[in-house]
Design a protein around this motif. Structure first.
Motif, PDB file in Angstrom:
ATOM      1  N   LEU A 298      11.993  64.837  45.719  1.00 55.05           N
ATOM      2  CA  LEU A 298      12.482  64.068  44.761  1.00 55.05           C
ATOM      3  C   LEU A 298      13.821  64.675  44.417  1.00 55.05           C
ATOM      4  O   LEU A 298      14.779  63.764  43.632  1.00 55.05           O
ATOM      5  CB  LEU A 298      11.614  63.855  43.565  1.00 55.05           C
ATOM      6  CG  LEU A 298      10.439  63.150  43.947  1.00 55.05           C
ATOM      7  CD1 LEU A 298       9.694  63.006  42.335  1.00 55.05           C
ATOM      8  CD2 LEU A 298      10.806  61.599  44.138  1.00 55.05           C
ATOM      9  N   ARG A 299      14.318  65.758  44.587  1.00 54.33           N
ATOM     10  CA  ARG A 299      15.334  66.599  44.267  1.00 54.33           C
ATOM     11  C   ARG A 299      16.141  66.986  45.314  1.00 54.33           C
ATOM     12  O   ARG A 299      17.148  67.733  45.406  1.00 54.33           O
ATOM     13  CB  ARG A 299      15.253  67.292  43.184  1.00 54.33           C
ATOM     14  CG  ARG A 299      14.619  68.436  43.658  1.00 54.33           C
ATOM     15  CD  ARG A 299      14.314  69.688  42.448  1.00 54.33           C
ATOM     16  NE  ARG A 299      13.667  70.807  42.931  1.00 54.33           N
ATOM     17  CZ  ARG A 299      14.054  71.768  43.706  1.00 54.33           C
ATOM     18  NH1 ARG A 299      15.164  72.015  43.863  1.00 54.33           N
ATOM     19  NH2 ARG A 299      13.177  72.902  44.048  1.00 54.33           N
ATOM     20  N   LEU A 300      15.876  66.229  46.472  1.00 50.20           N
ATOM     21  CA  LEU A 300      16.461  66.767  47.721  1.00 50.20           C
ATOM     22  C   LEU A 300      17.975  66.659  47.698  1.00 50.20           C
ATOM     23  O   LEU A 300      18.932  67.663  48.413  1.00 50.20           O
ATOM     24  CB  LEU A 300      15.971  66.038  49.004  1.00 50.20           C
ATOM     25  CG  LEU A 300      16.528  66.565  50.386  1.00 50.20           C
ATOM     26  CD1 LEU A 300      15.912  67.887  50.672  1.00 50.20           C
ATOM     27  CD2 LEU A 300      15.748  65.671  51.587  1.00 50.20           C
ATOM     28  N   GLY A 301      18.635  65.495  47.160  1.00 49.38           N
ATOM     29  CA  GLY A 301      20.159  65.181  47.079  1.00 49.38           C
ATOM     30  C   GLY A 301      20.856  66.455  46.378  1.00 49.38           C
ATOM     31  O   GLY A 301      22.021  66.509  46.677  1.00 49.38           O
ATOM     32  N   GLU A 302      19.970  67.213  45.547  1.00 44.47           N
ATOM     33  CA  GLU A 302      20.555  68.069  44.660  1.00 44.47           C
ATOM     34  C   GLU A 302      20.389  69.561  45.172  1.00 44.47           C
ATOM     35  O   GLU A 302      20.823  70.421  44.758  1.00 44.47           O
ATOM     36  CB  GLU A 302      20.504  68.081  43.199  1.00 44.47           C
ATOM     37  CG  GLU A 302      20.913  66.345  42.552  1.00 44.47           C
ATOM     38  CD  GLU A 302      20.208  66.125  41.390  1.00 44.47           C
ATOM     39  OE1 GLU A 302      19.334  67.140  40.933  1.00 44.47           O
ATOM     40  OE2 GLU A 302      19.969  65.130  40.881  1.00 44.47           O
ATOM     41  N   ALA A 303      19.344  69.673  46.023  1.00 39.91           N
ATOM     42  CA  ALA A 303      18.859  71.134  46.277  1.00 39.91           C
ATOM     43  C   ALA A 303      19.919  71.818  47.186  1.00 39.91           C
ATOM     44  O   ALA A 303      20.607  71.147  47.816  1.00 39.91           O
ATOM     45  CB  ALA A 303      17.390  71.115  47.139  1.00 39.91           C
ATOM     46  N   SER A 304      19.847  73.008  47.078  1.00 41.11           N
ATOM     47  CA  SER A 304      20.853  73.718  47.837  1.00 41.11           C
ATOM     48  C   SER A 304      20.395  73.993  49.284  1.00 41.11           C
ATOM     49  O   SER A 304      19.131  74.097  49.481  1.00 41.11           O
ATOM     50  CB  SER A 304      20.992  75.216  47.325  1.00 41.11           C
ATOM     51  OG  SER A 304      20.116  76.083  47.287  1.00 41.11           O
ATOM     52  N   PRO A 305      21.117  74.346  50.456  1.00 39.79           N
ATOM     53  CA  PRO A 305      20.691  74.502  51.694  1.00 39.79           C
ATOM     54  C   PRO A 305      19.631  75.844  51.573  1.00 39.79           C
ATOM     55  O   PRO A 305      18.783  75.809  52.501  1.00 39.79           O
ATOM     56  CB  PRO A 305      21.883  74.742  52.656  1.00 39.79           C
ATOM     57  CG  PRO A 305      22.974  74.166  51.786  1.00 39.79           C
ATOM     58  CD  PRO A 305      22.651  74.092  50.456  1.00 39.79           C
TER      59      PRO A 305
ATOM     60  N   GLU B  15      17.583  76.560  49.373  1.00 38.77           N
ATOM     61  CA  GLU B  15      16.371  76.184  48.757  1.00 38.77           C
ATOM     62  C   GLU B  15      15.366  75.516  50.238  1.00 38.77           C
ATOM     63  O   GLU B  15      14.430  75.799  50.267  1.00 38.77           O
ATOM     64  CB  GLU B  15      16.302  75.284  47.680  1.00 38.77           C
ATOM     65  CG  GLU B  15      16.722  75.754  46.223  1.00 38.77           C
ATOM     66  CD  GLU B  15      16.626  74.953  45.465  1.00 38.77           C
ATOM     67  OE1 GLU B  15      15.625  74.764  44.588  1.00 38.77           O
ATOM     68  OE2 GLU B  15      17.743  74.025  45.220  1.00 38.77           O
ATOM     69  N   ILE B  16      16.116  74.580  50.672  1.00 41.18           N
ATOM     70  CA  ILE B  16      15.660  73.709  51.878  1.00 41.18           C
ATOM     71  C   ILE B  16      15.083  74.562  52.836  1.00 41.18           C
ATOM     72  O   ILE B  16      14.198  74.429  53.467  1.00 41.18           O
ATOM     73  CB  ILE B  16      16.592  72.688  52.361  1.00 41.18           C
ATOM     74  CG1 ILE B  16      16.887  71.768  51.162  1.00 41.18           C
ATOM     75  CG2 ILE B  16      16.114  71.918  53.409  1.00 41.18           C
ATOM     76  CD1 ILE B  16      18.202  70.685  51.423  1.00 41.18           C
ATOM     77  N   GLN B  17      16.013  75.514  53.336  1.00 41.15           N
ATOM     78  CA  GLN B  17      15.728  76.474  54.501  1.00 41.15           C
ATOM     79  C   GLN B  17      14.398  77.252  53.695  1.00 41.15           C
ATOM     80  O   GLN B  17      13.454  77.734  54.788  1.00 41.15           O
ATOM     81  CB  GLN B  17      16.807  77.406  54.749  1.00 41.15           C
ATOM     82  CG  GLN B  17      18.094  76.877  55.215  1.00 41.15           C
ATOM     83  CD  GLN B  17      17.638  76.252  56.595  1.00 41.15           C
ATOM     84  OE1 GLN B  17      16.649  76.616  57.335  1.00 41.15           O
ATOM     85  NE2 GLN B  17      18.681  75.535  57.489  1.00 41.15           N
ATOM     86  N   ALA B  18      14.475  77.851  52.761  1.00 38.38           N
ATOM     87  CA  ALA B  18      13.133  78.454  52.411  1.00 38.38           C
ATOM     88  C   ALA B  18      12.006  77.927  52.302  1.00 38.38           C
ATOM     89  O   ALA B  18      10.732  78.154  52.979  1.00 38.38           O
ATOM     90  CB  ALA B  18      13.414  78.984  50.676  1.00 38.38           C
ATOM     91  N   PHE B  19      11.826  76.572  51.906  1.00 37.50           N
ATOM     92  CA  PHE B  19      10.710  75.472  52.322  1.00 37.50           C
ATOM     93  C   PHE B  19      10.413  75.432  53.878  1.00 37.50           C
ATOM     94  O   PHE B  19       9.195  75.606  53.996  1.00 37.50           O
ATOM     95  CB  PHE B  19      11.127  74.246  51.808  1.00 37.50           C
ATOM     96  CG  PHE B  19       9.994  73.108  51.865  1.00 37.50           C
ATOM     97  CD1 PHE B  19       8.990  72.959  50.859  1.00 37.50           C
ATOM     98  CD2 PHE B  19       9.829  72.327  53.033  1.00 37.50           C
ATOM     99  CE1 PHE B  19       8.113  71.944  51.008  1.00 37.50           C
ATOM    100  CE2 PHE B  19       8.616  71.617  53.191  1.00 37.50           C
ATOM    101  CZ  PHE B  19       7.829  71.281  52.145  1.00 37.50           C
TER     102      PHE B  19
END
Length: 661
Positions: free
Chosen positions: A72-79, A81-85
Motif C-alpha cells: 500500500l505504500r510501495l510508491g513511497e518506500a525506499s529501495p 526497504e523494498i530490498q529488505a523485504f
C-alpha cells in the motif's frame, strides 16, 4: 485451536502445536490479527496495517501481512526497504509478487536501470505489462530478439484495458518503425469492439494524435459521428469511419450493415470492409440470426478477420449446416486457435462431412485421435467419433509415503492451505497456484503435482485438489479430478427426485468446486450456487416449510434446494441436459430463446450459446457428468447420448414450470 489442528502440518505444527498452550493461544490471536490486516488491506487502511504488523511477526502467514503493509505504500518506500523485504522473504510467492509490483512501478517511472537490475530475478514472468517493458528495454539496448515486436503486439492486443507497459512499448516500437500504423489501428479496432474508450484513445494517440479526441465522439454516438463528424482525411478518415462502424455494429448490426452497404463501402479498403463485415457477422451470430451467414458472406478474405470473428463465422456456419464454410473459417485461424480442441474437432467433422479424399479422411481421423480422451467436451466427442466410449482411465502408480511427506512439508503449500482455511481464499489460491505452477523455475513434476493434489484432497480443499491434478499431462488421477464429497447425501437426494447423481456432481463441480462457502459476485451461495430469490421460490415449490434465505449456506439444505431446482429446470426443458444446464447458469428465459430456430445437434447448439460463460459452463457440466457416470457405474459412457438434439419447444407438449425463475 480446532482450526489450527485441521490445517497445520509439520512446518507449523512443530513450532506451535508441540509448544506450550500460551503459544497456541498466541497463534490464535495471530489469526485474528491476520484477518484484521486483510480487511485493512482491502480498505486501503495504511495506518492500521502499520499498527498491526508487529503483532503478525512470527505468524505462519507473516509474509502476507508484510506484503500488504508494504504494497500500500510501495510508491513511497525506499529501495532499501523494498530490498529488505525481498531478502527477508526470499523464495516466497510474496517476494515475487512484490517484485512484480515494483517492476510495474519502475516501468511507469521509466527507471530502466533499476528495472533491468530487478527483472532477471522475477520468477513468475506471467505479467504481460512487465514483459512489454522488458522487451522495450532490450530494444533500447539493441539486444531484443527478432520476435520482440511480434510479442509486444500480441501482448498489447491481449490487454483489454489500456495498460502503460504495452501501450508505451508499442508507441516506442512504432516510432522505431518496428510496428506499423496498421498494427496500431488494429489495436484501436479491438478496443472499440471491447468498448474500451481509454484503450482506443491511447492507440489512436500513437498513430494520429490530432484525431484521438474524436474517439470519444464516435464511441458516444457512432451514428451522429458518421453523419456529421467524419472529417479526417485519407487513411486516418477511413480508420475513424471503420471505428465508428464497429461501434455502431455493437448495438445495431443491421444498421451498421446498411450504412456500410449504402455509403461507406466505397470509401474503405477491402481489409477495412472485411473487418467491419466480420464484426457485423459476429454480432448477428451472437443473436443467433440467420443473417450472420449473409453478413460473413460479404467477407472477401478470411485472413483479414480475427480468430474471434472466424470462430463466430464457423459457429454460424455450423447452425446453417455449411460445412465447407466451417472448414475454411477454421483453416484461416492462427496456429493457437487451430490447435484448440474445439476447432480441431469441428474442422475434422467438416472434412468428414464433405467429400474427403482418402488422405483427407486419414488426416481428419488423425486429428481426432490427437485430442481424444475423457478430459473434456470435445475430447470426449472425438473418442465417440472414433467408435470409443468414456471409461475410467487407469490410475497412476500410488503415491509413496515420501512423495506425500514432501508435499506436506512444502512451506508454500502449507501457507496457502492455512490462508484458504482461515478465510483468506484469494491469497491462498494465488500462493498455491504459484507453488504448483510448472512454468516457474523449480516447478513441480507430475508426481509432485499428484502429491500436492492429494495434500489438498486430504484437507478437503477440493478446488485446489481438482485444479492441481488437472495439470498433469501424461497421467490422470480420476479420483482427484472428479472427487465425490458428501456422496450419500448427493446420491440419495438426486435419486429420490429422479435425477442422475452424475449430472448433479457434474454441475456442482463446475459451480463451486465443492467449496462450501462459495459465493458468486451476483450473490449465489453454497455448493450448488443458489440465488436467494431462486431458493425461496424453489422451497415454496417443493413445500419446504420454514425456509429462510440464510439456510442456503447449510450443506444439506443447499443440496436439497439446488437439486430440486435442477430437476424442475430439467422437466421444463423436457429432459434436455444441455438446456437445463444453460438455464441453471443463465436463467431459463435465455435458453428458451436460444433453442428457437433449426433443430440442431446439441453439440452445435452448445457451441452457439451466445454467452461465453454459459457456453463453457454447459460443455463442462456435460463432460463432467459423463466422467462421473463412468465412476459411479463402472461402465463405459457416452456424452453424445446425453446431448441429443435441441430445437423449438413442441407446441403440442404441455408447458411445465412456466414460472421457473
Amino acid at each position: 485451536m480446532q482450526l489450527l489442528r485441521a490445517i497445520l502440518t509439520p512446518l507449523v505444527a512443530a513450532a506451535v502445536l508441540a509448544a506450550a498452550a500460551p503459544l497456541v493461544q498466541a497463534q490464535n490471536r495471530g489469526d485474528d490479527t491476520l484477518l484484521e490486516m486483510h480487511q485493512a488491506f482491502r480498505k486501503g487502511d495504511r495506518k492500521k496495517l502499520e499498527q498491526l504488523l508487529p503483532a503478525a511477526r512470527g505468524h505462519a502467514l507473516e509474509p502476507w501481512a508484510a506484503y500488504w503493509e508494504l504494497k500500500l505504500r510501495l510508491g513511497e518506500a525506499s529501495p532499501a526497504e523494498i530490498q529488505a523485504f525481498l531478502k527477508r522473504y526470499a523464495g516466497t510467492y510474496q517476494e515475487d509478487r512484490l517484485r512484480n509490483d515494483w517492476l510495474l512501478l519502475l516501468g511507469q517511472r521509466r527507471d530502466w536501470a533499476q528495472f533491468a537490475e530487478q527483472h532477471p530475478s522475477y520468477r513468475m514472468s506471467d505479467d504481460k505489462e512487465v514483459r512489454c517493458y522488458a522487451l522495450l528495454i532490450d530494444t533500447l539496448k539493441g539486444t531484443a530478439p527478432a520476435t520482440a515486436a511480434d510479442e509486444v503486439r500480441r501482448n498489447w492486443y491481449a490487454q483489454r484495458d489500456g495498460d502503460d507497459g504495452c501501450t508505451h512499448a508499442a508507441g516506442e516500437l512504432y516510432s522505431y518503425k518496428q510496428l506499423t500504423a496498421h498494427d496500431v489501428w488494429r489495436k484501436a479496432r479491438l478496443a472499440v469492439e471491447a468498448n474500451r474508450v481509454r484503450s482506443a484513445r491511447a492507440a489512436v494517440e500513437i498513430v494520429s494524435p490530432e484525431s484521438s479526441a474524436q474517439v470519444k465522439e464516435l464511441m458516444d454516438s457512432p451514428t451522429k459521428y458518421l453523419q456529421a463528424r467524419a472529417t479526417a482525411r485519407g487513411k486516418v478518415r477511413q480508420e475513424l469511419v471503420t471505428l465508428a462502424l464497429i461501434k455502431l455494429a455493437q448495438g445495431d448490426a443491421d444498421n451498421a450493415a446498411t450504412q456500410l452497404d449504402n455509403k461507406w463501402s466505397v470509401h474503405l479498403s477491402p481489409e477495412e470492409r472485411n473487418w467491419v463485415w466480420g464484426v457485423i457477422g459476429k454480432q448477428a451470430a451472437q443473436r443467433l440470426s440467420s443473417d450472420a451467414v449473409t453478413y460473413f458472406g460479404n467477407v472477401t478474405k478470411d485472413s483479414d478477420l480475427t480468430d474471434d470473428m472466424l470462430g463466430w463465422k464457423a459457429r454460424a456456419a455450423l447452425r446453417a449446416g455449411q460445412w465447407k464454410v466451417v472448414r475454411k473459417a477454421v483453416e484461416a485461424m492462427g496456429d493457437d486457435a487451430r490447435r484448440d480442441s474445439t476447432w480441431v474437432y469441428w474442422h475434422a467433422k467438416a472434412v468428414l462431412n464433405g467429400k474427403p479424399s482418402d488422405a483427407e479422411r486419414a488426416e481428419a481421423r488423425q486429428a481426432l485421435e490427437s485430442i481424444a480422451s475423457p478430459k473434456g467436451f470435445y475430447e470426449q466427442l472425438a473418442l465417440e467419433e472414433l467408435g470409443q466410449r468414456v471409461v475410467v482411465p487407469p490410475a497412476p502408480a500410488p503415491l509413496t509415503a515420501e512423495e506425500k511427506a514432501a508435499a506436506r512439508a512444502n512451506p508454500a503449500l502449507n501457507r496457502a492451505l492455512y490462508a484458504i482455511l482461515l478465510g483468506i481464499r484469494g491469497e491462498g489460491v494465488r500462493e498455491w497456484n504459484y507453488a504448483t505452477n510448472l512454468h516457474t523455475p523449480g516447478g513441480m513434476s507430475e508426481r509432485e503435482l499428484l502429491a500436492a493434489a492429494d495434500f489438498a484432497c486430504q484437507r478437503e480443499v477440493w478446488d485446489r485438489c481438482i485444479n492441481t491434478s488437472e495439470r498433469t499431462k501424461t497421467v490422470i488421477d480420476v479420483n482427484q479430478r472428479f472427487p465425490m464429497p458428501f456422496r450419500n447425501t448427493v446420491v440419495e437426494r438426486a435419486q429420490g427426485i429422479g435425477l442422475d447423481p452424475a449430472y448433479v456432481y457434474g454441475l456442482i463441480r463446475q459451480e463451486s468446486r465443492f467449496i462450501m462457502d462459495a459465493r458468486s459476485h451476483v450473490g449465489a451461495s453454497g455448493l450448488m450456487q443458489v440465488m436467494p430469490a431462486t431458493a425461496r421460490w424453489t422451497a415454496k415449490k417443493i413445500g419446504l416449510t420454514g425456509f429462510t434465505p440464510d439456510q442456503i449456506s447449510d450443506r444439506d439444505t443447499n443440496i436439497t434446494i439446488g437439486t430440486a431446482y435442477l430437476k424442475l429446470a430439467l422437466d421444463d426443458f423436457a429432459g434436455s441436459m444441455p438446456l437445463a444446464a444453460a438455464a441453471y447458469n443463465a436463467g431459463p428465459g435465455r435458453p428458451r430463446n436460444w433453442r428457437n430456430g433449426p433443430v440442431l445437434d446439441a453439440a452445435i447448439w452448445a457451441e452457439n450459446v451466445p454467452f461465453a460463460e454459459t457456453r463453457d459452463y454447459v460443455k463442462k457440466v456435460l463432460a463432467n457428468t459423463t466422467n462421473y457416470a463412468a465412476l459411479l457405474t463402472g461402465q463405459p459412457q457416452s456424452l453424445r447420448s446425453r446431448l441429443g438434439t435441441v430445437g423449438p419447444r413442441d407446441a403440442a407438449s404441455p408447458v411445465v414450470n412456466a414460472d421457473l425463475p
